[in-house]
Design a protein around this motif. Structure first.
Motif, PDB file in Angstrom:
ATOM      1  N   ILE A   1      41.309  47.937  43.106  1.00 43.13           N
ATOM      2  CA  ILE A   1      41.857  46.641  42.298  1.00 43.13           C
ATOM      3  C   ILE A   1      42.090  46.977  40.997  1.00 43.13           C
ATOM      4  O   ILE A   1      42.761  46.897  40.095  1.00 43.13           O
ATOM      5  CB  ILE A   1      40.897  45.631  42.743  1.00 43.13           C
ATOM      6  N   ASP A   2      40.584  47.521  40.219  1.00 40.54           N
ATOM      7  CA  ASP A   2      40.709  47.870  38.879  1.00 40.54           C
ATOM      8  C   ASP A   2      41.631  48.822  38.448  1.00 40.54           C
ATOM      9  O   ASP A   2      42.678  48.713  37.466  1.00 40.54           O
ATOM     10  CB  ASP A   2      39.358  48.390  38.622  1.00 40.54           C
TER      11      ASP A   2
ATOM     12  N   TYR B   1      39.719  37.351  39.181  1.00 38.29           N
ATOM     13  CA  TYR B   1      39.104  38.660  39.255  1.00 38.29           C
ATOM     14  C   TYR B   1      38.879  39.341  37.892  1.00 38.29           C
ATOM     15  O   TYR B   1      40.100  39.366  37.092  1.00 38.29           O
ATOM     16  CB  TYR B   1      39.857  39.718  40.089  1.00 38.29           C
TER      17      TYR B   1
ATOM     18  N   TRP C   1      37.699  44.093  36.344  1.00 38.36           N
ATOM     19  CA  TRP C   1      38.328  45.477  35.710  1.00 38.36           C
ATOM     20  C   TRP C   1      38.222  45.825  34.606  1.00 38.36           C
ATOM     21  O   TRP C   1      38.184  47.176  34.215  1.00 38.36           O
ATOM     22  CB  TRP C   1      39.882  45.268  36.282  1.00 38.36           C
TER      23      TRP C   1
ATOM     24  N   LEU D   1      40.507  47.035  52.166  1.00 38.94           N
ATOM     25  CA  LEU D   1      40.272  46.863  50.895  1.00 38.94           C
ATOM     26  C   LEU D   1      40.885  47.702  50.025  1.00 38.94           C
ATOM     27  O   LEU D   1      41.640  47.492  48.864  1.00 38.94           O
ATOM     28  CB  LEU D   1      38.899  46.259  50.102  1.00 38.94           C
ATOM     29  N   ASP D   2      40.944  49.063  50.457  1.00 35.57           N
ATOM     30  CA  ASP D   2      41.421  50.329  49.761  1.00 35.57           C
ATOM     31  C   ASP D   2      42.967  49.931  49.685  1.00 35.57           C
ATOM     32  O   ASP D   2      43.555  50.243  48.552  1.00 35.57           O
ATOM     33  CB  ASP D   2      41.301  51.497  50.351  1.00 35.57           C
TER      34      ASP D   2
ATOM     35  N   SER E   1      36.615  48.630  46.035  1.00 33.97           N
ATOM     36  CA  SER E   1      37.005  47.760  45.094  1.00 33.97           C
ATOM     37  C   SER E   1      37.462  48.214  43.886  1.00 33.97           C
ATOM     38  O   SER E   1      38.335  47.473  43.280  1.00 33.97           O
ATOM     39  CB  SER E   1      35.782  46.950  44.919  1.00 33.97           C
TER      40      SER E   1
ATOM     41  N   GLY F   1      43.761  45.391  48.734  1.00 33.29           N
ATOM     42  CA  GLY F   1      43.428  45.094  46.984  1.00 33.29           C
ATOM     43  C   GLY F   1      44.812  45.555  46.214  1.00 33.29           C
ATOM     44  O   GLY F   1      45.179  44.516  45.841  1.00 33.29           O
TER      45      GLY F   1
END
Length: 202
Positions: free
Chosen positions: A173-174, A198, A201, A15-16, A170, A19
């Protein structure tokens, strides 16, 4: 259109990198748009085995990678039961990687890290006197590697102007949505976040 290179390596946290890849990859493509970023991966070797043995073929290697506008260094890894480092704990001592990151740092518009990718930037000497965040389980190691860096693990991302870092997994993503808003305005980021459903964030 800006180009975004995402470095990948054995044991990178999935996911690093996926995302941020998703965020930059779909931004500007809603309603038939052409997109605002071209995203690709780069690795030291043609294929890597990400976390949980996800096999990924990199778009480029160090030798043929075009200079991107934005370079992102993800995290992932730790220490095996026998103490052997893997993932970022191994890569942070990879001299070829550190030299390449330093070279790219002199050329890119933005340098980003996710999670323990911060350890690679710190070991490359790029966080001296700056602020940073990282995965909460890597804070003490970050303090050892970067004693002159202000570490704020409670923050989802930290913006030093050109070098921007996120906390764990995660949070990438933010941070990516924040970078979209920084470069193209909040509306572009909101459109992307809405599309992928989503809303954390903010």
């Amino acid at each position: 259109m800006r180009t975004v290179a995402i470095f990948i390596f054995d044991d990178v946290e999935v996911l690093d990198f996926t995302g941020p890849f998703e965020i930059f990859g779909v931004t500007g493509k809603q309603n038939g748009g052409a997109g605002l970023f071209e995203v690709f991966t780069v690795a030291e070797k043609p294929k890597i085995a990400a976390r949980n043995n996800l096999i990924v073929e990199a778009t480029y290697t160090f030798e043929d990678c075009p200079t991107p506008d934005i370079l992102l260094i993800p995290g992932g890894g730790g220490f095996r039961p026998d103490g052997t480092p893997f993932g970022t704990r191994r890569e942070m001592n990879n001299q070829k990687l550190l030299d390449w990151v330093r070279e790219m740092n002199d050329k890119v518009e933005l340098l980003l890290s996710v999670c323990t990718g911060s350890l690679i930037l710190a070991k490359a000497g790029l966080l001296e006197g700056l602020s940073a965040t990282t995965h909460f389980k890597a804070v003490e190691q970050m303090r050892e590697v970067a004693p002159n860096t202000q570490i704020s693990p409670e923050k989802r991302w930290v913006d030093n102007g050109r070098i921007i870092l996120s906390a764990g997994v995660s949070a990438g993503i933010d941070m990516s949505l924040y970078v979209v808003s920084k470069l193209h305005g909040e509306a572009a980021a909101v459109d992307t976040a809405t599309y992928i459903q989503y809303d954390y964030w903010k």
